[in-house]
Design a protein around this motif. Structure first.
Motif, PDB file in Angstrom:
ATOM      1  N   ALA A  93      52.353  50.425  47.333  1.00  0.00           N
ATOM      2  CA  ALA A  93      52.410  49.600  48.539  1.00  0.00           C
ATOM      3  C   ALA A  93      51.408  48.454  48.447  1.00  0.00           C
ATOM      4  N   HIS A  94      50.243  48.731  47.905  1.00  0.00           N
ATOM      5  CA  HIS A  94      49.203  47.720  47.742  1.00  0.00           C
ATOM      6  C   HIS A  94      49.692  46.596  46.827  1.00  0.00           C
ATOM      7  N   ALA A  95      50.340  46.953  45.730  1.00  0.00           N
ATOM      8  CA  ALA A  95      50.867  45.957  44.800  1.00  0.00           C
ATOM      9  C   ALA A  95      51.942  45.111  45.470  1.00  0.00           C
ATOM     10  N   ARG A  96      52.816  45.751  46.228  1.00  0.00           N
ATOM     11  CA  ARG A  96      53.876  45.018  46.926  1.00  0.00           C
ATOM     12  C   ARG A  96      53.282  44.059  47.961  1.00  0.00           C
ATOM     13  N   PHE A  97      52.194  44.467  48.596  1.00  0.00           N
ATOM     14  CA  PHE A  97      51.533  43.610  49.578  1.00  0.00           C
ATOM     15  C   PHE A  97      51.084  42.299  48.940  1.00  0.00           C
ATOM     16  N   TRP A  98      50.455  42.382  47.767  1.00  0.00           N
ATOM     17  CA  TRP A  98      49.919  41.177  47.132  1.00  0.00           C
ATOM     18  C   TRP A  98      51.021  40.296  46.579  1.00  0.00           C
ATOM     19  N   ALA A  99      52.097  40.895  46.101  1.00  0.00           N
ATOM     20  CA  ALA A  99      53.241  40.093  45.664  1.00  0.00           C
ATOM     21  C   ALA A  99      53.859  39.371  46.862  1.00  0.00           C
ATOM     22  N   ASP A 100      53.939  40.055  47.991  1.00  0.00           N
ATOM     23  CA  ASP A 100      54.469  39.453  49.219  1.00  0.00           C
ATOM     24  C   ASP A 100      53.540  38.349  49.731  1.00  0.00           C
ATOM     25  N   PHE A 101      52.232  38.582  49.628  1.00  0.00           N
ATOM     26  CA  PHE A 101      51.246  37.568  50.022  1.00  0.00           C
ATOM     27  C   PHE A 101      51.463  36.285  49.230  1.00  0.00           C
ATOM     28  N   PHE A 102      51.732  36.451  47.964  1.00  0.00           N
ATOM     29  CA  PHE A 102      51.953  35.277  47.129  1.00  0.00           C
ATOM     30  C   PHE A 102      53.205  34.528  47.578  1.00  0.00           C
ATOM     31  N   ASP A 103      54.310  35.258  47.735  1.00  0.00           N
ATOM     32  CA  ASP A 103      55.579  34.601  48.072  1.00  0.00           C
ATOM     33  C   ASP A 103      55.563  33.950  49.452  1.00  0.00           C
ATOM     34  N   HIS A 104      54.900  34.583  50.396  1.00  0.00           N
ATOM     35  CA  HIS A 104      54.950  34.085  51.774  1.00  0.00           C
ATOM     36  C   HIS A 104      53.767  33.208  52.174  1.00  0.00           C
ATOM     37  N   THR A 134      40.914  34.254  47.528  1.00  0.00           N
ATOM     38  CA  THR A 134      41.304  35.576  48.025  1.00  0.00           C
ATOM     39  C   THR A 134      41.913  36.402  46.895  1.00  0.00           C
ATOM     40  N   LEU A 135      42.795  35.785  46.113  1.00  0.00           N
ATOM     41  CA  LEU A 135      43.400  36.471  44.975  1.00  0.00           C
ATOM     42  C   LEU A 135      42.344  36.834  43.931  1.00  0.00           C
ATOM     43  N   GLU A 136      41.389  35.950  43.741  1.00  0.00           N
ATOM     44  CA  GLU A 136      40.333  36.210  42.767  1.00  0.00           C
ATOM     45  C   GLU A 136      39.485  37.412  43.188  1.00  0.00           C
ATOM     46  N   ARG A 137      39.221  37.523  44.484  1.00  0.00           N
ATOM     47  CA  ARG A 137      38.466  38.689  44.975  1.00  0.00           C
ATOM     48  C   ARG A 137      39.261  39.969  44.758  1.00  0.00           C
ATOM     49  N   GLU A 138      40.568  39.904  44.958  1.00  0.00           N
ATOM     50  CA  GLU A 138      41.408  41.081  44.729  1.00  0.00           C
ATOM     51  C   GLU A 138      41.423  41.462  43.250  1.00  0.00           C
ATOM     52  N   LEU A 139      41.458  40.469  42.374  1.00  0.00           N
ATOM     53  CA  LEU A 139      41.418  40.745  40.933  1.00  0.00           C
ATOM     54  C   LEU A 139      40.102  41.398  40.543  1.00  0.00           C
ATOM     55  N   GLY A 140      39.001  40.885  41.100  1.00  0.00           N
ATOM     56  CA  GLY A 140      37.688  41.449  40.793  1.00  0.00           C
ATOM     57  C   GLY A 140      37.374  41.361  39.311  1.00  0.00           C
ATOM     58  N   GLU A 141      36.891  42.445  38.754  1.00  0.00           N
ATOM     59  CA  GLU A 141      36.536  42.486  37.334  1.00  0.00           C
ATOM     60  C   GLU A 141      37.627  43.131  36.496  1.00  0.00           C
ATOM     61  N   LYS A 142      38.767  43.421  37.096  1.00  0.00           N
ATOM     62  CA  LYS A 142      39.861  44.048  36.367  1.00  0.00           C
ATOM     63  C   LYS A 142      40.529  43.031  35.436  1.00  0.00           C
ATOM     64  N   PRO A 143      41.020  43.459  34.290  1.00  0.00           N
ATOM     65  CA  PRO A 143      41.739  42.516  33.418  1.00  0.00           C
ATOM     66  C   PRO A 143      43.062  42.058  34.023  1.00  0.00           C
ATOM     67  N   TYR A 144      43.724  42.960  34.765  1.00  0.00           N
ATOM     68  CA  TYR A 144      44.978  42.638  35.439  1.00  0.00           C
ATOM     69  C   TYR A 144      44.891  43.119  36.882  1.00  0.00           C
ATOM     70  N   GLY A 151      51.167  44.385  35.051  1.00  0.00           N
ATOM     71  CA  GLY A 151      52.115  45.059  35.924  1.00  0.00           C
ATOM     72  C   GLY A 151      52.783  44.162  36.945  1.00  0.00           C
ATOM     73  N   PHE A 152      53.192  44.769  38.042  1.00  0.00           N
ATOM     74  CA  PHE A 152      54.039  44.129  39.052  1.00  0.00           C
ATOM     75  C   PHE A 152      53.425  42.853  39.638  1.00  0.00           C
ATOM     76  N   VAL A 153      52.181  42.918  40.079  1.00  0.00           N
ATOM     77  CA  VAL A 153      51.550  41.749  40.696  1.00  0.00           C
ATOM     78  C   VAL A 153      51.353  40.638  39.669  1.00  0.00           C
ATOM     79  N   ASP A 154      51.011  41.018  38.452  1.00  0.00           N
ATOM     80  CA  ASP A 154      50.843  40.020  37.389  1.00  0.00           C
ATOM     81  C   ASP A 154      52.154  39.284  37.124  1.00  0.00           C
ATOM     82  N   ILE A 155      53.250  40.029  37.071  1.00  0.00           N
ATOM     83  CA  ILE A 155      54.565  39.413  36.868  1.00  0.00           C
ATOM     84  C   ILE A 155      54.889  38.471  38.028  1.00  0.00           C
ATOM     85  N   ALA A 156      54.560  38.902  39.247  1.00  0.00           N
ATOM     86  CA  ALA A 156      54.853  38.090  40.433  1.00  0.00           C
ATOM     87  C   ALA A 156      54.080  36.781  40.427  1.00  0.00           C
TER      88      ALA A 156
END
Length: 215
Positions: A93-104, A134-144, A151-156
């Motif tokens: 659900a968290h991944a879908r939220f961020w993909a939706d944030f991007f699109d909308h 905001t997206l950068e904060r969500e990414l944090g120190e993770k590679p993806y 994964g899903f958000v990266d593809i989006a």
């Protein structure tokens, strides 16, 4: 019986690129059918009669429409390899939220950035950079965005990679404000599925100029 997979698409479409990356990640063979968006084919109108838009994935004669819906469908059907979404329901659900944030949110402001000037451009530019922070904060120190694996958000998000276009129109540097996003972008571009799907940024710039001229 082998799967019959057909993709109705338009090469410059960032939404179609999502599907092509997903298919490449899963190693799925498919027939590609380029669409003329000014003169839509009977097949496209039949397969997507509601929105009449690309991309459309036709799997064994059945159409699936909407880029994020198609990517999720691909992940669920070909679930024996390279998962895009995590198994945990909350994380999915968290991944879908961020993909939706991007699109909308992000996509609309990015489009506006290409069509405004003067004071309105400055306001739009500020909004755009705040969204990427905001997206950068969500990414944090993770590679993806999903963690250690693409994964899903990266593809989006990665098909919106053409920062050259936005920086040229908006006269600013995303890397200066959001360096981790640019690092993520470069990391994604090293993946074969991404590198072979995304066209050169200057080609996208030329297409953007053409599109604005047509409008």
């Amino acid at each position: 019986m082998a799967d019959e997979v057909v993709l109705l698409d338009f090469r410059p479409s960032m939404f179609g690129m999502r599907v092509r990356i997903a298919l490449a990640e899963k190693g799925i063979e498919y027939e590609y059918k380029e669409q003329d968006l000014k003169n839509k084919s009977e097949l496209l109108l039949k397969m997507n009669p509601v929105h009449k838009k690309i991309p459309v994935l036709i799997h064994n004669g059945k159409p699936i429409c909407g880029s994020l819906i198609i990517v999720q469908y691909i992940d669920e059907v070909w679930n024996d390899r390279s998962p895009f979404l995590p198994s945990d329901p909350y994380q999915r659900a968290h991944a879908r939220f961020w993909a939706d944030f991007f699109d909308h949110k992000v996509y609309g402001v990015g489009r506006k950035l290409l069509a405004t000037e003067g004071e309105e451009l400055e306001v739009t530019k500020k909004d755009f950079l705040e969204m990427f922070k905001t997206l950068e904060r969500e990414l944090g120190e993770k590679p993806y965005f999903g963690g250690e694996t693409f994964g899903f958000v990266d593809i989006a998000l990665i098909t919106f990679y053409s920062f050259y276009v936005l920086e040229t129109f908006g006269e600013f540097s995303i890397e200066a404000r959001c360096p981790e996003i640019i690092s993520w972008d470069k990391r994604c571009m090293k993946k074969e599925s991404v590198a072979k799907t995304l066209p050169h940024q200057k080609k996208i710039y030329e297409f953007s100029l053409e599109s604005i001229g047509l409008e």
